[in-house]
Motif scaffolding. Structure first.
Motif, PDB file in Angstrom:
ATOM      1  N   ASP A  69      -4.276  66.370   8.614  1.00  0.00           N
ATOM      2  CA  ASP A  69      -3.894  66.982   7.364  1.00  0.00           C
ATOM      3  C   ASP A  69      -2.952  66.257   6.892  1.00  0.00           C
ATOM      4  N   LEU A  70      -1.960  65.616   7.773  1.00  0.00           N
ATOM      5  CA  LEU A  70      -0.876  64.699   7.155  1.00  0.00           C
ATOM      6  C   LEU A  70      -1.457  63.234   6.892  1.00  0.00           C
ATOM      7  N   ALA A  71      -1.918  63.059   5.837  1.00  0.00           N
ATOM      8  CA  ALA A  71      -2.781  61.844   5.710  1.00  0.00           C
ATOM      9  C   ALA A  71      -1.574  60.359   5.908  1.00  0.00           C
ATOM     10  N   GLU A  72      -0.211  60.720   5.430  1.00  0.00           N
ATOM     11  CA  GLU A  72       0.763  59.742   5.417  1.00  0.00           C
ATOM     12  C   GLU A  72       1.112  59.410   7.089  1.00  0.00           C
ATOM     13  N   SER A  73       0.973  60.469   7.913  1.00  0.00           N
ATOM     14  CA  SER A  73       1.318  60.044   9.258  1.00  0.00           C
ATOM     15  C   SER A  73       0.429  59.091  10.150  1.00  0.00           C
ATOM     16  N   ALA A  74      -0.791  58.832   9.277  1.00  0.00           N
ATOM     17  CA  ALA A  74      -1.701  57.762  10.019  1.00  0.00           C
ATOM     18  C   ALA A  74      -1.127  56.508   9.970  1.00  0.00           C
ATOM     19  N   ALA A  75      -0.004  56.128   9.407  1.00  0.00           N
ATOM     20  CA  ALA A  75       0.635  54.802   8.976  1.00  0.00           C
ATOM     21  C   ALA A  75       1.121  54.716  10.405  1.00  0.00           C
ATOM     22  N   PRO A  76       1.291  53.455  10.991  1.00  0.00           N
ATOM     23  CA  PRO A  76       1.927  53.114  12.046  1.00  0.00           C
ATOM     24  C   PRO A  76       3.259  52.974  11.730  1.00  0.00           C
ATOM     25  N   LEU A  77       4.381  53.231  12.932  1.00  0.00           N
ATOM     26  CA  LEU A  77       5.753  52.870  12.713  1.00  0.00           C
ATOM     27  C   LEU A  77       5.844  51.151  12.518  1.00  0.00           C
ATOM     28  N   PRO A  78       6.717  50.665  11.833  1.00  0.00           N
ATOM     29  CA  PRO A  78       6.939  49.166  12.054  1.00  0.00           C
ATOM     30  C   PRO A  78       7.679  48.725  12.960  1.00  0.00           C
ATOM     31  N   THR A  79       7.529  47.539  13.562  1.00  0.00           N
ATOM     32  CA  THR A  79       8.230  46.934  14.741  1.00  0.00           C
ATOM     33  C   THR A  79       9.759  46.869  14.190  1.00  0.00           C
ATOM     34  N   LEU A  80      10.499  46.862  15.067  1.00  0.00           N
ATOM     35  CA  LEU A  80      12.257  46.789  14.627  1.00  0.00           C
ATOM     36  C   LEU A  80      12.809  45.416  15.114  1.00  0.00           C
ATOM     37  N   HIS A  81      12.107  44.594  15.490  1.00  0.00           N
ATOM     38  CA  HIS A  81      12.649  43.141  15.647  1.00  0.00           C
ATOM     39  C   HIS A  81      11.572  42.041  15.646  1.00  0.00           C
ATOM     40  N   GLN A  82      11.711  41.119  14.850  1.00  0.00           N
ATOM     41  CA  GLN A  82      11.001  39.979  15.110  1.00  0.00           C
ATOM     42  C   GLN A  82      12.058  38.834  15.267  1.00  0.00           C
ATOM     43  N   PRO A  83      11.790  37.988  16.336  1.00  0.00           N
ATOM     44  CA  PRO A  83      12.719  36.785  16.565  1.00  0.00           C
ATOM     45  C   PRO A  83      12.785  35.714  15.461  1.00  0.00           C
ATOM     46  N   HIS A  84      13.588  34.952  15.281  1.00  0.00           N
ATOM     47  CA  HIS A  84      13.767  33.922  14.504  1.00  0.00           C
ATOM     48  C   HIS A  84      12.504  32.930  14.566  1.00  0.00           C
ATOM     49  N   PRO A  85      11.859  32.270  13.505  1.00  0.00           N
ATOM     50  CA  PRO A  85      10.692  31.386  13.681  1.00  0.00           C
ATOM     51  C   PRO A  85      11.121  30.285  14.722  1.00  0.00           C
ATOM     52  N   GLY A  86      12.242  29.800  14.861  1.00  0.00           N
ATOM     53  CA  GLY A  86      12.774  28.608  15.698  1.00  0.00           C
ATOM     54  C   GLY A  86      12.551  29.231  16.826  1.00  0.00           C
ATOM     55  N   PHE A  87      13.210  30.466  17.312  1.00  0.00           N
ATOM     56  CA  PHE A  87      13.201  30.930  18.664  1.00  0.00           C
ATOM     57  C   PHE A  87      11.835  31.097  19.129  1.00  0.00           C
ATOM     58  N   ALA A  88      10.931  31.646  18.053  1.00  0.00           N
ATOM     59  CA  ALA A  88       9.377  31.648  18.589  1.00  0.00           C
ATOM     60  C   ALA A  88       8.676  30.490  18.756  1.00  0.00           C
ATOM     61  N   ALA A  89       9.000  29.368  18.047  1.00  0.00           N
ATOM     62  CA  ALA A  89       8.561  28.149  18.426  1.00  0.00           C
ATOM     63  C   ALA A  89       8.711  27.814  19.747  1.00  0.00           C
ATOM     64  N   ALA A  90       9.950  27.787  20.230  1.00  0.00           N
ATOM     65  CA  ALA A  90      10.770  27.060  21.265  1.00  0.00           C
ATOM     66  C   ALA A  90      10.371  27.983  22.418  1.00  0.00           C
ATOM     67  N   THR A  91      10.091  29.094  22.399  1.00  0.00           N
ATOM     68  CA  THR A  91       9.632  29.988  23.399  1.00  0.00           C
ATOM     69  C   THR A  91       8.269  30.428  23.496  1.00  0.00           C
ATOM     70  N   GLU A  92       7.317  29.728  22.704  1.00  0.00           N
ATOM     71  CA  GLU A  92       5.995  30.039  22.411  1.00  0.00           C
ATOM     72  C   GLU A  92       5.632  31.798  22.575  1.00  0.00           C
ATOM     73  N   PHE A  93       6.717  32.350  21.730  1.00  0.00           N
ATOM     74  CA  PHE A  93       6.461  33.817  21.950  1.00  0.00           C
ATOM     75  C   PHE A  93       5.552  34.247  20.848  1.00  0.00           C
ATOM     76  N   ARG A  94       4.950  35.278  21.422  1.00  0.00           N
ATOM     77  CA  ARG A  94       3.972  36.055  20.405  1.00  0.00           C
ATOM     78  C   ARG A  94       3.765  37.503  20.834  1.00  0.00           C
ATOM     79  N   MET A  95       3.368  38.531  20.076  1.00  0.00           N
ATOM     80  CA  MET A  95       3.321  39.809  20.547  1.00  0.00           C
ATOM     81  C   MET A  95       2.260  40.371  19.616  1.00  0.00           C
ATOM     82  N   ALA A  96       2.000  41.588  20.259  1.00  0.00           N
ATOM     83  CA  ALA A  96       0.779  42.373  19.551  1.00  0.00           C
ATOM     84  C   ALA A  96       1.304  43.686  19.213  1.00  0.00           C
ATOM     85  N   ASP A  97       0.659  44.417  17.976  1.00  0.00           N
ATOM     86  CA  ASP A  97       1.175  45.907  17.754  1.00  0.00           C
ATOM     87  C   ASP A  97       0.219  46.753  17.921  1.00  0.00           C
TER      88      ASP A  97
END
Length: 765
Positions: A69-97
């Motif tokens: 009934d509430l079509a807008e509620s089908a959209a997921p909430l956005p993640t609240l933090h993405q680390p800096h690309p430099g940190f992600a590269a240095a730590t092989e960081f990745r995540m799923a939503d």
């Protein structure tokens, strides 16, 4: 005289003690309708039917909506933090939503997940009608163990994802293999911290109404992050930013659980817009236990290599985080845990690997410390194990490895989450450690053992290190009123931290006035255009410096209007504020005053720190264990913490003591438990135990100030300093009492009772 540094009593307290606080539950106005969410009773299932017609027919029911009934509620909430690309590269960081919708439509993933909402004239009518919503499920296999969830054969929690891996991180410093090969001793361990959370005095709540004059929705929510709630609400609904106002009223505790965006914060404004009526939802405690975010729930597999004298050669940790069905903070929790495994020690080599796992449990957010206590527990317990094997004592092994004043600042070959290379900017970690031992010496054991022969009594100590004041920015604003007073606004939202007091002190110094002339309002998207919020020991650093900066700019403009030179540096501007007659200037700026054509004095500033500041400290505890029951009593406790400039020492002291209470609660009492098939076993405060005032002794707090040059005020964060090291300090004290190495929290009486009746009694000391 400077106001910063004074133990000024909290200005907020008089209002709260007189019952004049204004919380979400106080906001319902005439004509308000009340919402009740229908929540999943199954941990993992397909939704076959959500039948709402009988509920809709009930007297007093205004509407019933499902996710369809509430079509807008089908959209997921956005993640609240993405680390800096430099940190992600240095730590092989990745995540799923996990991409959970606000209201489930096809499947449910944990008990407590919202799938429909009933709106009625009263809360009681909404509750009664909600019980008539008929939900049919097709049960699916549930997974409740994080390690099992990561196995290839595990049922997948989210069908759109290939596995249950929510995220991963890995890095190495130095040669850990060589360190292990050359070590005199290598100790291995598995350390677990149970799932628990904030359980604030006030549960969550949302009130929303449409302002037809401005054609916008106004939302009041019990949150620590109003600006991020607004961003999420606009992202999900497509509403423009100027079509939404989000504000935090008085908030009865947050501790990270309210530093999250929840489905209810999207759905209630949607209902207000759709129904054209004010809508209120206030969570009860039973809902809170299954619907508000949990924390902790980590397992660490460690290996510590030391030489014959106890000096650390190498440190390895493979850890798993259970983030439940989803987390908007997966990146923050993984990164916090991994980075803080270094501790305040010389660390020639270390290797860290962490994974986050989806399970069919309640969602997870950043609970006070968010990975730091878990990392601290693993490292400090491993140090205690090594000390026991070497026979050199728990204090001595730390003394030999702690960074001294001569070694600080101490660089680490790794970027922080902001991409800036890590450098511990402390003063004297070894000196802080010794100060704590002086505050609570081991010699006090003799007195306590004589006074309490019924108890086995032990002493424990632990150190922590914490990155504080994380960016990217915070916003401050100051306005001169027509009465010659000031209004100060900040993007941070207070959940009990005393911002009305501390930010007034900061502004008073910069403006050269008494704090009584300053009114502080924060946590309102109408007051400042942008902000981040209050969490991660950041408000004093970020909001404090943003307000300081805005006040200095106001002073400069005031001097210019007064005809004075303004080519002054910041230090001189602070002193020159005393030259300004603010009341006279306010009169001159009035429409008929001599400066009536000038713009009002209203300045907004955005402060961006160059990187984080680092706070270090030591906890010491003396704990007694009842020989018959295994019940633990904390008899004495001390904390020495190396913070920066303290804006208000009284408030910092309260933060430390409150943090200790939460840490002790997690170490001895608190846990959200689940059955193997995913059903919650912790349904009320009769099951989830929290410390009472009688469970803690007076906490001795020693403040060692090490001003930082990374922000103009020289402040460091202290909001989590009382919590992080409490777990290993208490565990070490209990171990010292009973003679058994403890590897998990909470430390239950049953666990110790069984240890007391082992073939070789361990409570005989």
């Amino acid at each position: 005289m400077s106001w910063v540094g004074r133990p000024v009593p909290r200005r907020e307290d008089a209002r709260f003690l007189a019952g004049r606080g204004r919380f979400v539950a106080d906001l319902a106005e005439p004509g308000t309708v009340h919402a009740m969410f229908v929540r999943s009773t199954q941990p993992s299932a397909r939704l076959l039917k959500v039948e709402v017609e009988e509920a809709r027919r009930q007297a007093g029911v205004v509407a019933v909506y499902t996710g369809t009934d509430l079509a807008e509620s089908a959209a997921p909430l956005p993640t609240l933090h993405q680390p800096h690309p430099g940190f992600a590269a240095a730590t092989e960081f990745r995540m799923a939503d996990a991409a959970l919708p606000c209201l489930a439509t096809e499947a449910v993933h944990y008990v407590g997940q919202p799938l429909a909402v009933v709106v009625a004239r009263t809360r009681h009518l909404a509750e009664d009608a909600a019980e008539l919503v008929d939900v049919r499920y097709e049960d699916l296999p549930a997974v409740t163990d994080a390690a099992a969830a990561l196995a290839d054969s595990a049922p997948v929690v989210h069908e759109h994802l290939p596995s249950n891996e929510a995220g991963r991180i890995a890095f190495a410093l130095g040669d850990v293999a060589a360190a292990r090969a050359g070590a005199h001793l290598v100790v291995t361990g598995t350390y677990r911290m149970g799932r628990h959370g904030a359980v604030p005095l006030e549960c969550r709540g949302v009130f929303a109404a449409v302002d037809h004059r401005r054609d916008r929705v106004e939302v009041w929510t019990s949150t620590q992050i109003p600006h991020l709630v607004r961003e999420a609400l606009c992202a999900v609904t497509g509403w423009p930013r100027d079509g939404v106002r989000v504000a935090a009223p008085d908030v009865g505790g947050g501790f990270g659980t309210k530093a999250n965006v929840y489905p209810e914060e999207i759905v209630i404004p949607l209902l207000a817009r759709r129904l054209e009526r004010p809508v209120s939802w206030v969570e009860d405690r039973a809902e809170h236990f299954v619907a508000a975010a949990h924390g902790r729930d980590q397992v660490h597999h460690t290996r510590l290599a030391v030489d014959a004298t106890g000096h650390i050669l190498g440190w390895e940790d493979d850890f798993v985080v259970d983030v439940g069905a989803a987390s908007l903070w997966t990146a923050g929790i993984l990164a916090n845990t991994a980075v803080h495994l270094h501790g305040p020690y010389r660390m020639p080599a270390m290797r860290v690997s962490g994974r986050a796992a989806f399970t069919n449990k309640t969602v997870v957010a950043q609970y006070r410390g968010a990975g730091r206590p878990e990392a601290c527990f693993a490292l400090e317990r491993a140090l205690d194990a090594a000390a026991a094997h070497l026979g050199i004592g728990a204090e001595e092994i730390r003394r030999r490895n702690l960074l001294s004043a001569a070694e600080l600042p101490y660089p680490v070959d790794l970027p922080y989450r902001d991409g800036v290379p890590i450098e511990f900017d402390g003063g004297d970690y070894l000196g802080c450690f010794e100060a704590c031992l002086d505050a609570l010496p081991r010699a006090e054991l003799a007195e306590l053992r004589a006074a309490h022969p019924e108890l086995a009594i032990g002493y424990g100590v632990a150190n922590y290190l914490e990155a504080t004041g994380r960016g990217p920015y915070e916003t401050g604003r100051v306005r001169l009123t027509s009465a010659g007073r000031f209004e100060v606004f900040a993007g941070s939202a207070s959940a009990g931290q005393g911002h009305q007091t501390t930010l007034a002190q900061v502004a008073a110094d910069a403006l050269g006035v008494d704090p009584s002339r300053i009114t502080v309002v924060n946590g309102d998207t109408d007051a400042v255009p942008d902000g981040i919020g209050t969490f991660a020991s950041r408000s004093a650093v970020l909001a404090g410096n943003a307000v300081h900066q805005a006040c200095l700019e106001l002073v400069a403009r005031a001097l210019e209007l007064s005809g004075s030179a303004v080519s002054l540096d910041r230090a001189e501007l602070v002193g020159s504020a005393a030259w300004v007659d603010w009341a006279e200037l306010a009169r001159a700026l009035a429409p008929r005053g001599r400066l009536g054509d000038a713009q009002p004095l209203d300045v907004t500033a955005r402060y961006r720190p160059p990187t984080v500041t680092w706070t270090m400290g030591t906890h010491a505890a003396i704990v007694g264990v009842d020989r018959e029951t295994g019940l633990c009593t904390v008899l004495r406790y001390a904390v020495a913490h190396e913070g920066g400039v303290e804006i208000n020492p009284l408030i910092v002291h309260g933060q430390i003591v409150g943090g200790v209470a939460q840490g002790v609660g997690g170490a001895l009492l608190e846990e959200f438990r689940y059955s193997a098939d995913g059903q919650p076993l912790t349904g009320s405060l009769a099951d989830y135990l929290v410390p009472e005032t009688t469970d803690l002794p007076e906490v001795r707090v020693v403040a060692r100030h090490a001003r930082t040059d990374r922000n103009p005020l020289g402040v460091r964060g202290a909001g989590e300093s009382g919590t992080i090291a409490a777990y290993p300090a208490v565990a070490a004290a209990v171990q010292d009492a009973i003679g058994a190495h403890l590897t998990s929290t909470p430390i239950t009486p049953g666990q110790l009772w069984r240890a007391a009746r082992a073939p070789e009694p361990v409570l005989a000391r």
